[in-house]
Scaffold this motif. Structure first.
Motif, PDB file in Angstrom:
ATOM      1  N   GLY A 494       0.779  -1.215   0.000  1.00 21.90           N
ATOM      2  CA  GLY A 494       0.000   0.000   0.000  1.00 21.90           C
ATOM      3  C   GLY A 494       0.815   1.271   0.000  1.00 21.90           C
ATOM      4  O   GLY A 494       0.248   2.362   0.096  1.00 21.90           O
ATOM      5  N   ARG A 495       2.167   1.146  -0.130  1.00 18.58           N
ATOM      6  CA  ARG A 495       3.013   2.333  -0.134  1.00 18.58           C
ATOM      7  C   ARG A 495       3.993   2.243  -1.299  1.00 18.58           C
ATOM      8  O   ARG A 495       4.351   1.131  -1.710  1.00 18.58           O
ATOM      9  N   PRO A 496       4.475   3.411  -1.751  1.00 20.55           N
ATOM     10  CA  PRO A 496       5.492   3.372  -2.811  1.00 20.55           C
ATOM     11  C   PRO A 496       6.742   2.670  -2.314  1.00 20.55           C
ATOM     12  O   PRO A 496       7.096   2.744  -1.140  1.00 20.55           O
ATOM     13  N   CYS A 497       7.401   1.983  -3.214  1.00 18.89           N
ATOM     14  CA  CYS A 497       8.592   1.217  -2.840  1.00 18.89           C
ATOM     15  C   CYS A 497       9.793   2.155  -2.874  1.00 18.89           C
ATOM     16  O   CYS A 497      10.427   2.354  -3.916  1.00 18.89           O
ATOM     17  N   ALA A 498      10.096   2.736  -1.739  1.00 19.16           N
ATOM     18  CA  ALA A 498      11.207   3.695  -1.659  1.00 19.16           C
ATOM     19  C   ALA A 498      12.526   2.955  -1.612  1.00 19.16           C
ATOM     20  O   ALA A 498      12.630   1.851  -1.087  1.00 19.16           O
ATOM     21  N   PRO A 499      13.602   3.547  -2.180  1.00 14.53           N
ATOM     22  CA  PRO A 499      14.912   2.911  -2.096  1.00 14.53           C
ATOM     23  C   PRO A 499      15.426   2.881  -0.667  1.00 14.53           C
ATOM     24  O   PRO A 499      15.045   3.700   0.161  1.00 14.53           O
ATOM     25  N   ARG A 500      16.290   1.945  -0.388  1.00 15.19           N
ATOM     26  CA  ARG A 500      16.856   1.792   0.953  1.00 15.19           C
ATOM     27  C   ARG A 500      18.345   2.108   0.921  1.00 15.19           C
ATOM     28  O   ARG A 500      18.991   2.044  -0.135  1.00 15.19           O
ATOM     29  N   PRO A 501      18.934   2.418   2.050  1.00 14.45           N
ATOM     30  CA  PRO A 501      20.372   2.723   2.067  1.00 14.45           C
ATOM     31  C   PRO A 501      21.227   1.603   1.512  1.00 14.45           C
ATOM     32  O   PRO A 501      22.275   1.857   0.933  1.00 14.45           O
TER      33      PRO A 501
END
Length: 506
Positions: A494-501
């Motif tokens: 249900g959320r945009p797939c944001a990049p991770r560190p």
């Protein structure tokens, strides 16, 4: 009789026959125990009935004889007030007053005493024997209490005959209502002895007659030292007086023997009667039967147990095999983690619990990135080593007892996190990425950082999903988003797939 196929197969199985062999001794013991309890209850019921019957017979006999004496005393008191009695000759007056009451077998003395306690009319002879009973407690009681009525004394020794007796007396009133003496009759304790001796109560049985103040009038078996003893403070006697009639089991304060006491008040008299049967005597016959029955049953149980032992080893072996099969049915053979079946059952239960309690429930679906390359480039053995390594990494990423890590197929794993909100689940996912980054397979020269995973996360928070399957599908959808976004990352449903560190580090 033809049994249905299903039942026939069950009865024909070894385990069923072994179970029957084990249950048979238990059944025999239960049936025997019930039978012995029933026999014991019959013994007690018989003792209760016997006690009540004896109590009734004895009570009626005592009440009737004392009533006869009391009627004679009443007649004496009433006849003394008849005009002209004083003018009769001593012999005629004696006949009018006492009639034939003094001829009873256990009757002692009968007197009319004046206000000074002197005997003025004697039922036994004319002229009256010279006696004075002013010092007796019964005389003083009548003198002090005009309304006393029939008084029954404590056991005493007759001054005329030396016999053990009790004195029954009534007050005589003068014309002006003042104390004019008493009408007195004594009853020998031999009456009670003869009455009680005819009854067989067993070795430990006893019959007791008490006055309401606790003084023992008579006891069977007779012991001289028991007569006149007061047991008012004894728990058994307090219960006699308090309840009036009934039965109970208690230990005697006299000799420490446990007895069944049946007791009652004697008519309207201040007397308490009890019939006591020793519990050992009540159960003696039952114990003999119980010993025989128990010996037979134990022998049969021993034979059955021996036969059951012959099947015991097979039963244990089969039980161990079944337990192992049950464990294997819920365990992934390669990694040792719970399998899909175990996960689905646990997930359904956890989801329902979360909906009921309102606590959060998070699910991580973890998938190895580009896993097919390991199988193609290094072979299935290396692929299996990677899967085992991932299983260890996931297991070390969670620590709570209710958290579950399972392999649900191929390179796909799930992590079930009860009572964990989205933020907590994200932290667990980050830890998974960090631990997987350290995984290496030396045999294939796969260095740390080579193996990565993509994770889809979905959290149930009080009505987010209609069912457990919907939550699983949401997490699966988030996993595909993570794959589409470049892998090696976590996406939340249900959320945009944001990049991770760790994307940059890769």
């Amino acid at each position: 009789m033809v049994l249905p196929p299903r039942i026939a197969r069950r009865l024909g199985s070894t385990r069923t026959w072994i179970a029957l062999g084990v249950l048979a001794p238990v059944g025999m013991l239960l049936v025997s125990a019930l039978m012995l309890l029933d026999l014991r209850r019959d013994a007690w019921d018989k003792a209760e009935q016997t006690s009540q019957n004896l109590l009734q017979v004895i009570e009626r006999d005592i009440a009737r004889n004392i009533e006869i004496i009391d009627l004679s005393l009443r007649a004496v008191v009433d006849n003394l007030r008849v005009p002209g009695v004083d003018a009769l000759s001593p012999e005629m007056r004696q006949l009018v007053l006492f009639d034939r009451a003094a001829t009873a077998r256990d009757m002692g003395a009968m007197f009319v005493l004046d206000e000074n306690g002197d005997g003025i009319i004697d039922a036994a002879q004319v002229p009256s024997r010279r006696v004075n009973y002013a010092d007796r407690a019964y005389f003083k009681a009548h003198k002090a209490r005009p309304d006393l009525g029939l008084h029954i004394s404590r056991p005493l020794i007759s001054r005329l005959t030396g016999d053990r007796t009790i004195a029954l007396s009534r007050r005589i009133h003068k014309a002006d209502g003042s104390f004019g003496g008493i009408a007195l009759a004594t009853l020998k304790l031999s009456y009670f002895s003869r009455l009680f001796d005819r009854i067989g109560l067993g070795q430990g049985g006893a019959i007791n007659l008490y006055e309401r103040d606790g003084t023992r009038v008579m006891r069977h078996p007779y012991v001289e030292a028991d007569i006149g003893v007061n047991i008012a403070g004894a728990p058994t006697f307090e219960r006699f007086v308090r309840e009036g009639s009934g039965s109970f089991v208690a230990t005697s304060v006299r000799d420490g023997i446990e007895r069944h006491y049946a007791f009652t008040q004697v008519g309207d008299l201040p007397l308490v009667l009890n019939v006591a049967l020793a519990t050992a005597d009540i159960e003696a016959g039952w114990r003999a039967k119980a010993a025989v029955i128990s010996a037979v049953v134990l022998a049969l149980c021993g034979l059955t147990a021996c036969l059951s032992l012959l099947f015991g080893r097979e039963l244990r072996r089969r039980a161990e095999m079944q337990a192992e099969l049950a464990r294997l049915s819920l365990t992934d053979a390669l990694t040792g983690l719970p399998n899909r079946r175990r996960f689905e059952g646990t997930f359904e239960h956890a989801w329902k619990s979360a909906r009921r309690t309102g606590k959060p429930l998070s699910v991580l679906i973890v998938d190895a990135d580009h896993f097919k390359r390991y199988n193609d480039n290094y072979g299935h053995a290396v692929g299996d080593a990677v899967l085992k390594g991932l299983a260890r990494c996931l297991s070390t990423s969670v620590h709570r007892p209710d958290d579950l890590v399972a392999r649900v197929g191929g390179e796909e794993f799930v992590v079930l996190l009860p009572d964990t909100d989205e933020a907590g689940a994200v932290r667990v996912a980050d830890k998974v990425h960090a631990v997987v980054a350290s995984l290496s397979v030396e045999a294939a020269r796969i260095d740390p950082g080579t193996v990565t995973v993509s994770i889809g996360l979905a959290t149930e928070t009080g009505g987010t999903f209609e069912c457990a399957e919907a939550q699983h599908e949401a997490a699966d959808g988030a996993l595909y988003q993570a794959k589409a976004a470049g892998r090696n990352r976590t996406c939340v449903a249900g959320r945009p797939c944001a990049p991770r560190p760790f994307d940059e580090a890769a």
